[in-house]
Design a protein around this motif. Structure first.
Motif, PDB file in Angstrom:
ATOM      1  N   LEU A  37       5.368   4.443   2.139  1.00 33.86           N
ATOM      2  CA  LEU A  37       5.928   5.625   2.922  1.00 33.86           C
ATOM      3  C   LEU A  37       6.588   5.477   4.159  1.00 33.86           C
ATOM      4  CD1 LEU A  37       2.917   8.032   1.749  1.00 33.86           C
ATOM      5  CD2 LEU A  37       5.152   8.172   0.848  1.00 33.86           C
TER       6      LEU A  37
ATOM      7  N   GLU B 193       7.990  10.247  -6.577  1.00 31.66           N
ATOM      8  CA  GLU B 193       7.257  10.251  -7.698  1.00 31.66           C
ATOM      9  C   GLU B 193       6.903   8.698  -8.063  1.00 31.66           C
ATOM     10  OE1 GLU B 193       9.577  11.905 -10.905  1.00 31.66           O
ATOM     11  OE2 GLU B 193       9.539  14.033  -9.726  1.00 31.66           O
TER      12      GLU B 193
ATOM     13  N   THR C  39       0.835  -1.120  -0.238  1.00 36.38           N
ATOM     14  CA  THR C  39      -0.030   0.031  -0.038  1.00 36.38           C
ATOM     15  C   THR C  39       0.779   1.239   0.158  1.00 36.38           C
ATOM     16  OG1 THR C  39      -0.065   0.216   2.661  1.00 36.38           O
ATOM     17  CG2 THR C  39      -1.600  -1.153   1.266  1.00 36.38           C
ATOM     18  N   ARG C  40       0.426   2.433  -0.186  1.00 34.98           N
ATOM     19  CA  ARG C  40       1.002   3.660  -0.118  1.00 34.98           C
ATOM     20  C   ARG C  40       1.503   4.067   1.031  1.00 34.98           C
ATOM     21  NH1 ARG C  40       1.693   8.424  -3.059  1.00 34.98           N
ATOM     22  NH2 ARG C  40       1.652  10.142  -1.420  1.00 34.98           N
TER      23      ARG C  40
ATOM     24  N   VAL D 193       6.040   6.142  -5.574  1.00 35.93           N
ATOM     25  CA  VAL D 193       5.262   5.779  -4.505  1.00 35.93           C
ATOM     26  C   VAL D 193       3.931   5.443  -5.261  1.00 35.93           C
ATOM     27  CG1 VAL D 193       4.372   6.393  -2.258  1.00 35.93           C
ATOM     28  CG2 VAL D 193       6.754   6.656  -2.791  1.00 35.93           C
ATOM     29  N   PRO D 194       3.349   4.525  -5.010  1.00 39.08           N
ATOM     30  CA  PRO D 194       1.940   4.427  -5.540  1.00 39.08           C
ATOM     31  C   PRO D 194       0.953   5.223  -5.019  1.00 39.08           C
ATOM     32  CG  PRO D 194       2.514   2.599  -3.878  1.00 39.08           C
ATOM     33  CD  PRO D 194       3.819   3.258  -4.121  1.00 39.08           C
ATOM     34  N   SER D 195       0.190   5.532  -5.807  1.00 43.42           N
ATOM     35  CA  SER D 195      -1.271   6.294  -5.190  1.00 43.42           C
ATOM     36  C   SER D 195      -2.105   5.718  -4.357  1.00 43.42           C
ATOM     37  CB  SER D 195      -1.773   7.215  -6.531  1.00 43.42           C
ATOM     38  OG  SER D 195      -1.913   6.213  -7.840  1.00 43.42           O
TER      39      SER D 195
END
Length: 166
Positions: free
Chosen positions: A128, A162, A123-124, A164-166
């Motif tokens: 992060l 840039e 997951t994002r 990193v998944p949304s």
């Protein structure tokens, strides 16, 4: 490793690589775009992120027990942590370079990135968290290297964000 690099072979299965090469890297390698291991086939890399205990279990630690006497540390600065997420970095080109007594790999520009955690797409929030927990380690090294290194690291971090998944 030398055979894989010289003969463009997969780091995991040893068979010839095709047009695309896939690096199995952690989040900080996505920032600095450096790996201590050569690339693999995508299928082999997918197997690794779904089967390797270190890559599928974020709390797993590196097993350094009973290491062969002839084993050596990888080149460069290894962050001895489990990043919690793994990135498959697919590229058309990579660039090996000497680093001390070893070799490191600039992973080249990505054609595709796929983040994994616990053997499934990450997951994002997981990505992060991994970047946020590892970045201070790279920043501490950059601080020792001076202001130019800090500026370069900030630029690399921005570029990695840039991906990193949304």
């Amino acid at each position: 490793m030398a055979i894989c690099v010289r003969h463009k072979r997969c780091w995991l299965c040893g068979q010839p690589l095709g047009k695309y090469q896939v690096f199995v890297i952690g989040s900080m390698c996505a920032v600095n775009r450096i790996s201590a291991e050569p690339p693999s086939h995508r299928e082999c890399a997918l197997y690794a992120v779904q089967a390797c205990p270190f890559l599928t279990q974020p709390k797993m630690r590196r097993n350094e027990v009973d290491m062969p006497l002839e084993s050596t540390q990888p080149a460069g600065l290894m962050l001895k942590r489990n990043p919690g997420v793994t990135l498959l970095w697919t590229t058309l080109r990579y660039f090996p370079f000497k680093a001390g007594k070893g070799v490191l790999f600039n992973v080249g520009d990505p054609e595709r990135v796929e983040w994994f955690c616990e053997g499934r797409p990450a997951t994002r929030a997981e990505v992060l968290a991994s970047i946020d927990s590892g970045y201070p380690l790279l920043r501490a090294q950059a601080e020792r290297d001076g202001p130019d290194a800090l500026t370069e690291l900030a630029q690399m971090h921005s570029k990695a964000m840039e991906l990193v998944p949304s």
